[in-house]
Design a protein around this motif. Structure first.
Motif, short mmCIF file in Angstrom:
data_model
loop_
_atom_site.label_atom_id
_atom_site.label_comp_id
_atom_site.label_asym_id
_atom_site.label_seq_id
_atom_site.Cartn_x
_atom_site.Cartn_y
_atom_site.Cartn_z
N ALA A 55 0.82 -1.21 0.00
CA ALA A 55 0.00 0.00 0.00
C ALA A 55 0.85 1.26 0.00
CB ALA A 55 -0.93 0.00 1.21
N THR A 56 1.91 1.27 0.82
CA THR A 56 2.76 2.46 0.88
C THR A 56 3.56 2.62 -0.41
OG1 THR A 56 4.43 1.19 2.10
CG2 THR A 56 2.91 2.53 3.39
N THR A 57 3.89 1.52 -1.09
CA THR A 57 4.56 1.62 -2.39
C THR A 57 3.72 2.45 -3.35
OG1 THR A 57 5.66 -0.51 -2.15
CG2 THR A 57 5.42 0.33 -4.37
N CYS A 58 2.44 2.13 -3.43
CA CYS A 58 1.54 2.87 -4.31
C CYS A 58 1.45 4.34 -3.89
CB CYS A 58 0.15 2.25 -4.30
SG CYS A 58 0.08 0.55 -4.90
N LEU A 59 1.29 4.57 -2.59
CA LEU A 59 1.16 5.93 -2.09
C LEU A 59 2.42 6.74 -2.36
CD1 LEU A 59 -0.57 7.96 -0.53
CD2 LEU A 59 0.37 7.03 1.60
N TYR A 60 3.60 6.16 -2.10
CA TYR A 60 4.85 6.88 -2.35
C TYR A 60 5.01 7.22 -3.83
CZ TYR A 60 6.41 5.55 2.38
OH TYR A 60 6.54 5.39 3.73
#
Length: 316
Positions: free
Chosen positions: A189-194
């Motif tokens: 999820a944080t990969t997408c957000l970053y």
């Protein structure tokens, strides 16, 4: 002089603003090429066309091949390209900025270089996460303490709602499989957000490395801005997918994040928040190709002008 072959790049006025684009597209096991002003992705099932100027970030996964023509178009369109591994987080490149002015970048540099200004903006960033709380007199240590307590509460509530057991954030960037399912989902999820936040930062002409709260990393400012939305978007997406018993955590999390980023109007909010934090105004800064020469102090003069006089000795 012969003209440069190929389709000319779009002018800055022809390109959509960062906040008007698609948040991200994930492509893997395909050939990424160019067809006029569209990016194509081809595999054994066929070819899809994606208008390059509408893309914020392209996440390139394993098994993908990218042609020179495709990268040229993405760079000219101001899209960010992020190479990612099978499951993990890797950032390698981004396209050219959509900005034609350095005003936001200069404001960012001034803030980072002045302790009082940096603390003021850090307090403002935390205030965006602490609804109804006054952060004006808090130190960085106090702000971190409140943020830690807030995130523990966010994780606890998400775990209770989803029925997922939560212990702590525990992961190794170089070994995705070593984490438990919920930590794998959080990483995805944080990969997408970053990736999406990074695309907005570079599109506005800011520096990903000049962080306010985070420091010392090439993406410090990315982490700063992403933290504004992590509790709202990344944490719920991760717990929802794991709670549903997903057998494809990275893929399902990406799709859930895509929906949350679109439904939450992240691109619009992110661009406005960055402008407001750095300049005090969330309105768009006009793009311009005007270049000035510094004249000392706060003064500038026009470039492209010969300033030599009889009183000035020119070294050439």
């Amino acid at each position: 002089m012969k003209p440069i072959p190929g389709a000319p790049p779009a002018t800055i006025t022809q390109l959509p603003r960062a906040e008007d684009r698609l948040s991200f597209v994930y492509l893997e096991r395909c050939t990424i090429h160019r067809d006029n002003n569209a990016i194509t992705a081809q595999d054994e099932r066929g070819v899809i066309h994606l208008p390059a100027a509408t893309l914020g970030a392209v996440l390139v996964g394993p098994g993908a091949r990218v042609t020179h023509a495709a990268m040229t178009l993405l760079a000219d369109s101001g899209a960010t390209v992020v190479w990612v591994g099978e499951q993990g987080v890797r950032y390698y490149a981004h396209g050219r900025s959509l900005a034609r002015t350095s005003r936001l970048l200069e404001a960012q540099a001034r803030i980072v270089s002045n302790q009082n200004e940096r603390l003021r903006v850090a307090r403002a960033m935390y205030a965006m996460r602490f609804a109804g709380e006054d952060t004006r007199g808090l130190t960085m240590q106090q702000l971190r303490g409140r943020e830690g307590a807030r995130m523990r509460k966010v994780y606890r509530e998400a775990a209770e709602q989803s029925g997922v057991e939560w212990k702590r954030r525990d992961y190794r960037p170089d070994d995705f499989e070593s984490s438990d399912p919920i930590n794998q989902a959080m990483s995805a999820a944080t990969t997408c957000l970053y990736g999406v936040v990074h695309s907005v930062i570079v599109a506005l002409g800011c520096s990903p490395g000049l962080g306010i709260v985070h420091t010392g990393h090439a993406r410090s400012f990315v982490f700063d801005i992403a933290d504004l939305y992590k509790a709202e978007m990344a944490v719920p997406a991760a717990f929802e997918i794991v709670g549903a018993g997903s057998e494809d955590i990275p893929g399902d999390v990406r799709r859930r994040m895509r929906d949350k980023l679109h439904g939450g109007h992240l691109l619009t909010r992110c661009a406005a928040d960055i402008r407001r934090l750095l300049s005090g105004d969330d309105t768009e800064i006009e793009s311009s190709d005007v270049v000035y020469l510094w004249d000392g102090g706060d003064r500038v003069v026009a470039s492209g002008v010969g300033y030599a006089t009889d009183e000035v000795e020119v070294p050439w």
